[in-house]
Design an enzyme around this catalytic site. Structure first.
Site, PDB file in Angstrom:
ATOM      1  N   ASP A  10       0.852  -1.185   0.000  1.00  0.00           N
ATOM      2  CA  ASP A  10       0.000   0.000   0.000  1.00  0.00           C
ATOM      3  C   ASP A  10       0.894   1.243   0.000  1.00  0.00           C
ATOM      4  O   ASP A  10       1.708   1.413   0.902  1.00  0.00           O
ATOM      5  CB  ASP A  10      -0.853  -0.062   1.284  1.00  0.00           C
ATOM      6  CG  ASP A  10      -1.762   1.137   1.452  1.00  0.00           C
ATOM      7  OD1 ASP A  10      -1.730   2.055   0.615  1.00  0.00           O
ATOM      8  OD2 ASP A  10      -2.510   1.137   2.449  1.00  0.00           O
ATOM      9  N   ASP A  34      -5.959   6.909  -5.654  1.00  0.00           N
ATOM     10  CA  ASP A  34      -6.308   8.312  -5.380  1.00  0.00           C
ATOM     11  C   ASP A  34      -7.187   8.382  -4.115  1.00  0.00           C
ATOM     12  O   ASP A  34      -6.910   9.163  -3.182  1.00  0.00           O
ATOM     13  CB  ASP A  34      -7.047   8.866  -6.609  1.00  0.00           C
ATOM     14  CG  ASP A  34      -7.135  10.376  -6.666  1.00  0.00           C
ATOM     15  OD1 ASP A  34      -6.659  11.037  -5.729  1.00  0.00           O
ATOM     16  OD2 ASP A  34      -7.685  10.889  -7.665  1.00  0.00           O
TER      17      ASP A  34
HETATM   18  N1  AR6 Z   1      -1.354   1.475  -3.032  1.00  0.00           N
HETATM   19  C1  AR6 Z   1      -0.739   1.168  -4.209  1.00  0.00           C
HETATM   20  N2  AR6 Z   1      -1.408   0.887  -5.348  1.00  0.00           N
HETATM   21  C2  AR6 Z   1      -2.763   0.922  -5.293  1.00  0.00           C
HETATM   22  C3  AR6 Z   1      -3.483   1.236  -4.129  1.00  0.00           C
HETATM   23  C4  AR6 Z   1      -2.712   1.520  -2.945  1.00  0.00           C
HETATM   24  N3  AR6 Z   1      -3.300   1.831  -1.785  1.00  0.00           N
HETATM   25  N4  AR6 Z   1      -4.819   1.173  -4.418  1.00  0.00           N
HETATM   26  C5  AR6 Z   1      -4.929   0.832  -5.723  1.00  0.00           C
HETATM   27  N5  AR6 Z   1      -3.694   0.669  -6.251  1.00  0.00           N
HETATM   28  P1  AR6 Z   1      -6.056   3.420 -10.242  1.00  0.00           P
HETATM   29  P2  AR6 Z   1      -5.505   4.811 -12.791  1.00  0.00           P
HETATM   30  C6  AR6 Z   1      -3.299   0.288  -7.632  1.00  0.00           C
HETATM   31  O1  AR6 Z   1      -7.390   2.980 -10.704  1.00  0.00           O
HETATM   32  O2  AR6 Z   1      -5.678   3.539 -13.552  1.00  0.00           O
HETATM   33  C7  AR6 Z   1      -8.957   7.263  -9.901  1.00  0.00           C
HETATM   34  O3  AR6 Z   1     -10.331   7.315  -9.636  1.00  0.00           O
HETATM   35  C8  AR6 Z   1      -4.327  -0.358  -8.534  1.00  0.00           C
HETATM   36  O4  AR6 Z   1      -4.467  -1.739  -8.209  1.00  0.00           O
HETATM   37  O5  AR6 Z   1      -5.929   3.925  -8.845  1.00  0.00           O
HETATM   38  O6  AR6 Z   1      -4.337   5.703 -13.113  1.00  0.00           O
HETATM   39  C9  AR6 Z   1      -8.373   8.619 -10.270  1.00  0.00           C
HETATM   40  O7  AR6 Z   1      -9.049   9.682  -9.623  1.00  0.00           O
HETATM   41  C10 AR6 Z   1      -3.695  -0.146  -9.901  1.00  0.00           C
HETATM   42  O8  AR6 Z   1      -2.702  -1.172 -10.159  1.00  0.00           O
HETATM   43  O9  AR6 Z   1      -5.435   4.604 -11.182  1.00  0.00           O
HETATM   44  C11 AR6 Z   1      -8.571   8.654 -11.755  1.00  0.00           C
HETATM   45  O10 AR6 Z   1      -9.878   9.095 -12.094  1.00  0.00           O
HETATM   46  C12 AR6 Z   1      -2.962   1.197  -9.758  1.00  0.00           C
HETATM   47  O11 AR6 Z   1      -2.950   1.469  -8.339  1.00  0.00           O
HETATM   48  C13 AR6 Z   1      -8.388   7.229 -12.182  1.00  0.00           C
HETATM   49  O12 AR6 Z   1      -8.743   6.434 -11.045  1.00  0.00           O
HETATM   50  C14 AR6 Z   1      -3.634   2.347 -10.469  1.00  0.00           C
HETATM   51  O13 AR6 Z   1      -5.058   2.198 -10.436  1.00  0.00           O
HETATM   52  C15 AR6 Z   1      -6.940   6.929 -12.517  1.00  0.00           C
HETATM   53  O14 AR6 Z   1      -6.853   5.618 -12.978  1.00  0.00           O
END
Ligand code: AR6
Length: 171
Positions: A10, A34
């Site tokens: 995390d 996020d």
């Molecule tokens: N720590 C590390 N990685 C994480 C965590 C965490 N706590 N939680 C999720 N991930 P995403 P995107 C991973 O969807 O594709 C948002 O709503 C997750 O499993 O967070 O760039 C924003 O506001 C995945 O591998 O980001 C934007 O609207 C990675 O983080 C949109 O999503 C990225 O997934 C951005 O989409």
């Protein structure tokens, strides 16, 4: 050259100078990493994001760029909000590299020594981890970044294994 490391976990609990958020252009929070970062940093993070200047109506950070706020309740001093592309967007590979590049340049300018990244665009934005990981690793190696450590914090097996392969040069 910075040490590039990968861990499963995390990003909100990482003891680094800066963590990178996979944000959207509004920079006002969302789901995925996020949402986790906003919950862990506390409500002051959203207030700071609202104060970021709009570059166009509703856009505080265009796709491929990065902006910074304090980390508030997080162990990290800074949150660097980087906006990756949606996978099917035109020039997605260029924009993904640009998001990593912009975050690293901003970090260097802030005197950051250690930085943690999530797999930008690999969640809601649909980028396959196997394609995103080599792009991220290439940007880290493209320049002699003035940082000690660039850490990738991967939340699931698919992203962890993709970054492991990319780091080993087999991705
Ligand atoms: N720590 C590390 N990685 C994480 C965590 C965490 N706590 N939680 C999720 N991930 P995403 P995107 C991973 O969807 O594709 C948002 O709503 C997750 O499993 O967070 O760039 C924003 O506001 C995945 O591998 O980001 C934007 O609207 C990675 O983080 C949109 O999503 C990225 O997934 C951005 O989409």
């Amino acid at each position: 050259m910075p040490h590039i490391t990968i861990v499963r976990g995390d990003i909100t609990v990482q003891r680094v100078d800066a963590i990178v958020n996979a944000a959207n252009e509004s920079c006002l929070g969302g789901g995925g990493v996020d949402g986790a970062i906003h919950r862990a940093a506390g409500p002051e993070l959203l207030q700071a994001c609202r104060r970021l200047p709009e570059q166009r109506p509703g856009v505080r950070c265009p796709t491929g760029k990065a902006v910074v706020t304090p980390g508030f309740l997080l162990p990290a001093r800074y949150v660097i909000h980087a906006v990756g592309p949606r996978y099917h967007e035109p020039n997605a590979a260029f924009l993904l590299a640009s998001a990593y590049w912009s975050a690293l340049e901003l970090a260097e300018g802030l005197g950051v020594r250690t930085i943690a990244f999530p797999a930008i665009s690999c969640g809601a934005y649909g980028y396959p981890a196997a394609e995103a990981a080599p792009i991220a690793i290439k940007v880290c190696r493209e320049r002699e970044w003035c940082l000690e450590e660039i850490r990738f914090v991967l939340f699931n097996d698919e992203t962890y294994e993709a970054f492991e392969r990319a780091l080993a040069g087999t991705g």
